[in-house]
Structures are given as C-alpha cells and as structure tokens.
Design an enzyme around this catalytic site. Sequence first.
Site, PDB file in Angstrom:
ATOM      1  N   HIS A  52      -8.040   0.466   9.231  1.00 54.46           N
ATOM      2  CA  HIS A  52      -9.349  -0.323   9.721  1.00 54.46           C
ATOM      3  C   HIS A  52     -10.591   0.253   8.945  1.00 54.46           C
ATOM      4  O   HIS A  52     -11.515  -0.658   8.857  1.00 54.46           O
ATOM      5  CB  HIS A  52      -9.332   0.165  11.255  1.00 54.46           C
ATOM      6  CG  HIS A  52      -8.347  -0.729  12.084  1.00 54.46           C
ATOM      7  ND1 HIS A  52      -8.613  -1.795  12.718  1.00 54.46           N
ATOM      8  CD2 HIS A  52      -7.071  -0.230  12.234  1.00 54.46           C
ATOM      9  CE1 HIS A  52      -7.390  -2.154  13.200  1.00 54.46           C
ATOM     10  NE2 HIS A  52      -6.305  -1.006  13.050  1.00 54.46           N
ATOM     11  N   ASP A  70     -14.536  -4.243  14.685  1.00 55.61           N
ATOM     12  CA  ASP A  70     -13.333  -4.498  14.573  1.00 55.61           C
ATOM     13  C   ASP A  70     -12.524  -5.228  15.632  1.00 55.61           C
ATOM     14  O   ASP A  70     -13.008  -5.393  16.726  1.00 55.61           O
ATOM     15  CB  ASP A  70     -12.854  -2.991  14.454  1.00 55.61           C
ATOM     16  CG  ASP A  70     -11.428  -3.040  14.047  1.00 55.61           C
ATOM     17  OD1 ASP A  70     -11.033  -3.045  13.093  1.00 55.61           O
ATOM     18  OD2 ASP A  70     -10.283  -2.948  14.854  1.00 55.61           O
ATOM     19  N   THR A 115      -8.272  -7.295  10.574  1.00 58.91           N
ATOM     20  CA  THR A 115      -7.878  -6.228   9.425  1.00 58.91           C
ATOM     21  C   THR A 115      -6.450  -6.503   8.782  1.00 58.91           C
ATOM     22  O   THR A 115      -5.934  -5.255   8.341  1.00 58.91           O
ATOM     23  CB  THR A 115      -8.202  -4.779   9.939  1.00 58.91           C
ATOM     24  OG1 THR A 115      -7.385  -4.541  11.299  1.00 58.91           O
ATOM     25  CG2 THR A 115      -9.419  -4.329  10.126  1.00 58.91           C
ATOM     26  N   VAL A 161      -3.802  10.119  -1.804  1.00 60.05           N
ATOM     27  CA  VAL A 161      -4.029   9.573  -3.441  1.00 60.05           C
ATOM     28  C   VAL A 161      -4.823   8.472  -3.048  1.00 60.05           C
ATOM     29  O   VAL A 161      -4.911   7.866  -2.029  1.00 60.05           O
ATOM     30  CB  VAL A 161      -2.570   9.419  -4.065  1.00 60.05           C
ATOM     31  CG1 VAL A 161      -1.610  10.506  -4.040  1.00 60.05           C
ATOM     32  CG2 VAL A 161      -2.015   7.999  -3.348  1.00 60.05           C
ATOM     33  N   GLN A 210      -5.018   5.322  -3.726  1.00 62.58           N
ATOM     34  CA  GLN A 210      -4.053   4.338  -3.920  1.00 62.58           C
ATOM     35  C   GLN A 210      -4.435   3.104  -4.514  1.00 62.58           C
ATOM     36  O   GLN A 210      -4.080   2.588  -5.425  1.00 62.58           O
ATOM     37  CB  GLN A 210      -3.482   3.825  -2.488  1.00 62.58           C
ATOM     38  CG  GLN A 210      -2.423   2.968  -2.642  1.00 62.58           C
ATOM     39  CD  GLN A 210      -1.739   2.698  -1.317  1.00 62.58           C
ATOM     40  OE1 GLN A 210      -0.944   3.148  -0.836  1.00 62.58           O
ATOM     41  NE2 GLN A 210      -2.081   1.200  -0.946  1.00 62.58           N
ATOM     42  N   HIS A 263       5.174  -0.330   3.030  1.00 66.14           N
ATOM     43  CA  HIS A 263       5.499  -0.447   4.655  1.00 66.14           C
ATOM     44  C   HIS A 263       4.795  -1.814   4.862  1.00 66.14           C
ATOM     45  O   HIS A 263       4.809  -2.199   6.094  1.00 66.14           O
ATOM     46  CB  HIS A 263       4.929   0.624   5.303  1.00 66.14           C
ATOM     47  CG  HIS A 263       3.215   0.804   5.306  1.00 66.14           C
ATOM     48  ND1 HIS A 263       2.644   0.829   4.344  1.00 66.14           N
ATOM     49  CD2 HIS A 263       2.400   0.871   6.446  1.00 66.14           C
ATOM     50  CE1 HIS A 263       1.167   0.941   4.768  1.00 66.14           C
ATOM     51  NE2 HIS A 263       1.294   0.967   5.915  1.00 66.14           N
ATOM     52  N   ASN A 292      -3.979  -3.511   4.231  1.00 65.30           N
ATOM     53  CA  ASN A 292      -4.674  -3.132   2.903  1.00 65.30           C
ATOM     54  C   ASN A 292      -3.828  -2.590   1.831  1.00 65.30           C
ATOM     55  O   ASN A 292      -4.064  -2.909   0.589  1.00 65.30           O
ATOM     56  CB  ASN A 292      -5.196  -1.758   3.581  1.00 65.30           C
ATOM     57  CG  ASN A 292      -6.594  -2.174   4.579  1.00 65.30           C
ATOM     58  OD1 ASN A 292      -7.340  -2.886   4.493  1.00 65.30           O
ATOM     59  ND2 ASN A 292      -6.209  -1.668   5.825  1.00 65.30           N
ATOM     60  N   GLU A 328      -4.249  -4.515  -1.985  1.00 62.43           N
ATOM     61  CA  GLU A 328      -4.165  -3.558  -3.242  1.00 62.43           C
ATOM     62  C   GLU A 328      -3.230  -4.035  -4.213  1.00 62.43           C
ATOM     63  O   GLU A 328      -3.728  -4.120  -5.313  1.00 62.43           O
ATOM     64  CB  GLU A 328      -4.331  -2.340  -2.858  1.00 62.43           C
ATOM     65  CG  GLU A 328      -5.531  -1.712  -2.011  1.00 62.43           C
ATOM     66  CD  GLU A 328      -5.131  -0.355  -1.105  1.00 62.43           C
ATOM     67  OE1 GLU A 328      -4.164  -0.026  -1.206  1.00 62.43           O
ATOM     68  OE2 GLU A 328      -6.071  -0.385  -0.123  1.00 62.43           O
TER      69      GLU A 328
END
Length: 459
Positions: A18, A113, A136, A337, A339, A354, A358, A362
């Site tokens: 979020h 949100d 989101t 990391v 990502q 998974h 988000n 990416e």
Amino acid sequence: GAARRPRIVLVPSAGMGHLAPFSRLAVALSTVHACDVSFVVFLPTVSSAESAHLDSLFAALPSVSRLDLRLPPLDAPEFSGADPFYAHYEASRRSTPLLLPPLLAGADALIADISLASVAIPMATELSLPCYVLFTSSATMFSLYAYYPAYLEAAAAAGDGDADVPGVGRIPRSSFPQALRDPGNLFTQQFVANGRSLLRADGILVNTFDALEPEAVAALRRGDVSSRPGFFPPVFTVGLLSPVSFPEARAPADYTAWLDAQPERSVVYVSFGSRKALAREQLGELARGLEASGCRFLWVVKGAVVDRDDGAGLSELLGEGFLERVQGRGLVTKAWVEQGEVLKHPAVGMFVSHCGWNSLTEALATGVPVLAWPRFADQRVNAGVVARGGAGVWVERWSWEGEEGVVKGDEVAEMVKSVMADETLRKAAACVRADAARAVAAGGTSYRSLTDLVRRCCP
Ligand code: BUP
C-alpha cells in the site's frame, strides 16, 4: 496566469503493497503534475521495511510534507491473533475520523487508501472536501471489490458460487481472497464496508492502464459493477506508476555487484512479496527446484509475516548444504532488495512472483516475463490479468498452500526452464512494456487521466 498549485493529502495504509503505490503517486503528483502533496503516516508502522521506506521518501522529496498520526495501541482482545497488517488497517480506520481532520486545513482534496474508504469518504464529506480512493491492486480485482456487496445479495438467494461480474466476466470463487470465506472476520467486514462506500467517492484511482485491462476498465466506467445502475464514480487509470528508488539512502548492496557480473537475461528473480512467508516444506521444494533448474537465481526469502520477527537463519530455512551447493550461481537474501531496480537489470530474465499487484506492475513495466505463483488475497485474480495480458504464465493447479499440498521441486524446475526458454512469451512481455510506456508518456491514457484528476481537485 498560472493556476494555483492544488494541495492534495495522501492517506496510505499499512504494508509495502500500500505504501509503495502512494509514494509513487506522491512523486508523480508533486514532480510531474505540480501539486503540493502532504503524506499521512500512521505510527507505529508494522514493519521495518515501511519505516526505512518512509525515511528515504521524505529525505528524497523535501517538498512533500509529512503528517504523522499516532495510533492508540492495538491491545483490544479482538486484535489478538489477527494479521498485524489488517489490525493496523482497523486501528487506522477507527482513528482517521478523530485524528485526521485537524491535519487537513487548506487541502483541496484527499486521496485515501481503499482500506480506509468507508471512514475517509464520510469524514471528507463532512468537511466538504473531495475524497478520492486509490485502489492498490488491478482493475479486475477492483471490479470484484466494487461488485462484492451485490454478489453477496445475489449469493444469499442463489447459494454461493462464482461471481459473474457484469461486463468483466466470471471470477471463480476459488480466486476470491480466502479470508472472504469467513463473513465474520475483520478483513471481510472491511472489504464489504469499503465496497459499499465507493459510490460516494469523488473518483477512484487504479494503478493500471487502459490497454492492459480493457474490459474491466470499460465496465467500471460504464457503471456495470454498480449497485446503482448506470452510476459509478469516475475511474482514473493512472498506471503504471514508476517505482521510486532511493539508491543514495542505502549502502551499495552485494546483489547489485553480483547481478552486474551475470550474463544478460540469465537470472531468475524469485520473490513472494513482503507480506507472508512460505511454509517451510514449500521453501525446501522451491530450493530444490531452483537448484535442479540449473539456472542462475536471485531469491528474496521471507521466514516470518513481519520482518522484525524474522530471526531464522537461511540454512535453517533452506536445508543444510543448499547455499554451499548453489554458491556463485544463486544468491539468496533475507534482506530487502530494491525490486524496481532488480527488475530493470539486464541480467534478469524472468520473475517467479506471488503476484502482489505492485510486483506485477514492476515486471510489466520492465518487460520481464512472469511465472505467476499466486498464494492468497488478490493474487489469483492478478495472476489472471498478467497471463491474459500475455506477459506471464500461470500454472493454476499450483494452488493455495495447505489445500492442494506443496508444489514439488521437479515441477518448479521444469516450469522455470520452460519460461526461461520461451521467446514468444518474452516478445509478448516486451509488447506489454511498450504499451505501458505509451500510457504514461505525455498524451498517453494514464498521463491524461492523472491530469484530469488534478484539474478536478483544483478547478
Ligand atoms: Br520482499 C520485497 N523489495 O525485498 P506487492 C518487496 N519489495 O522492493 P505484498 C521490494 O514491495 P500486498 C523486497 O517491489 C513491491 O513494490 C516490491 O508489494 C517491494 O506485494 C512491494 O507486490 C510489495 O503488492 O503486498 O508485499 O505482498 O499483500 O499488500 O499486495
């Protein structure tokens, strides 16, 4: 003359899934669309990933004002044993109408949100402040969210089954967030209350772009999913929002040097997100699978729900000898990391994901093919989006952990090898990446959508 800068208050909720899109929106609004942005922080955060992210965000964007809001402790008995992130949503929901209004003086609009929708919308109405909601996850998932109250009414009559979301199609019950199977739990109550409140929002923002989910976006804009026929708030498709990276805020990571040394598109990047750990047995099979695939890999392992509690060592999690056997070829880390940066790296050839939304955005924005391995919440619906969009492969029988049992290492190895070798998939992912770039470029659908939103915030 130049118009006044709109003042927009962003109200994110807990978890990186979020926080990340709100940070990205803060950057887009303040830098590209010339808004004054304030950013609400509910304290304390659940994870240390969130606090580190917030510190970097405010250091990197001094023009964004930080509005801290301290939550009372979550010690009521009803919270004991609840998922800490859902408990945090609930605490934020209860505190929002009491603690947020004093921080809103001078604001032109609020973007809250989705998990706060049913409290933020009435609060803003009382203050005569326009209230927008940022969803989101995917537009397809949003169509289920918005339609769910009507589904419940229909399901009460028809016995519960799959959802035929008008204009979108059938979403099987097996793809619903599992938590919805228990009508009494916190998640379900929030899901339904927020879904019902949406009709009173001034608009909904979704981090997607029209060409990725054309049916869902069109159905939402026509109001097909609405319980008031033909009426639904305007839907702003503003994605894919670009990741914000803060390389200067962190020590140079060892994985960067390692990636730099690997051949182009040779590395399998593996991450199941920041929210839930895999069961021990599945971790072991995944380790066996990556080893047997013969591929290079970078694997972010999580051993606990909340990173602060994650004390187990890697060899304890993955089995004796594994790290030694894959040394040089596989890099395994429990650390955070960047990502967004990893997926941009030319050495990365695929992403075992998974399917947190988000993470998928990416991958879509960088053209890295996805092996979708959804586990819970909205992830199966999102896996469907990425597979239909052509940028990934989803093995649907790799089902919920604990229900269909664990996925064996051999099967993981075969799928990883086949996705790595799939040139057609790679080309399709590159096309999606090009469409995504067009959407956010000046004049693109998402660029125009955000411009329209900003204009409405400050007429
Ligand atoms: Br783990 C990890 N680095 O090491 P999702 C995650 N992320 O940058 P989730 C890192 O966290 P929800 C890491 O890039 C993404 O932006 C990742 O969000 C980033 O899944 C974010 O993908 C994770 O939406 O959240 O965390 O499961 O359940 O809320 O979807």
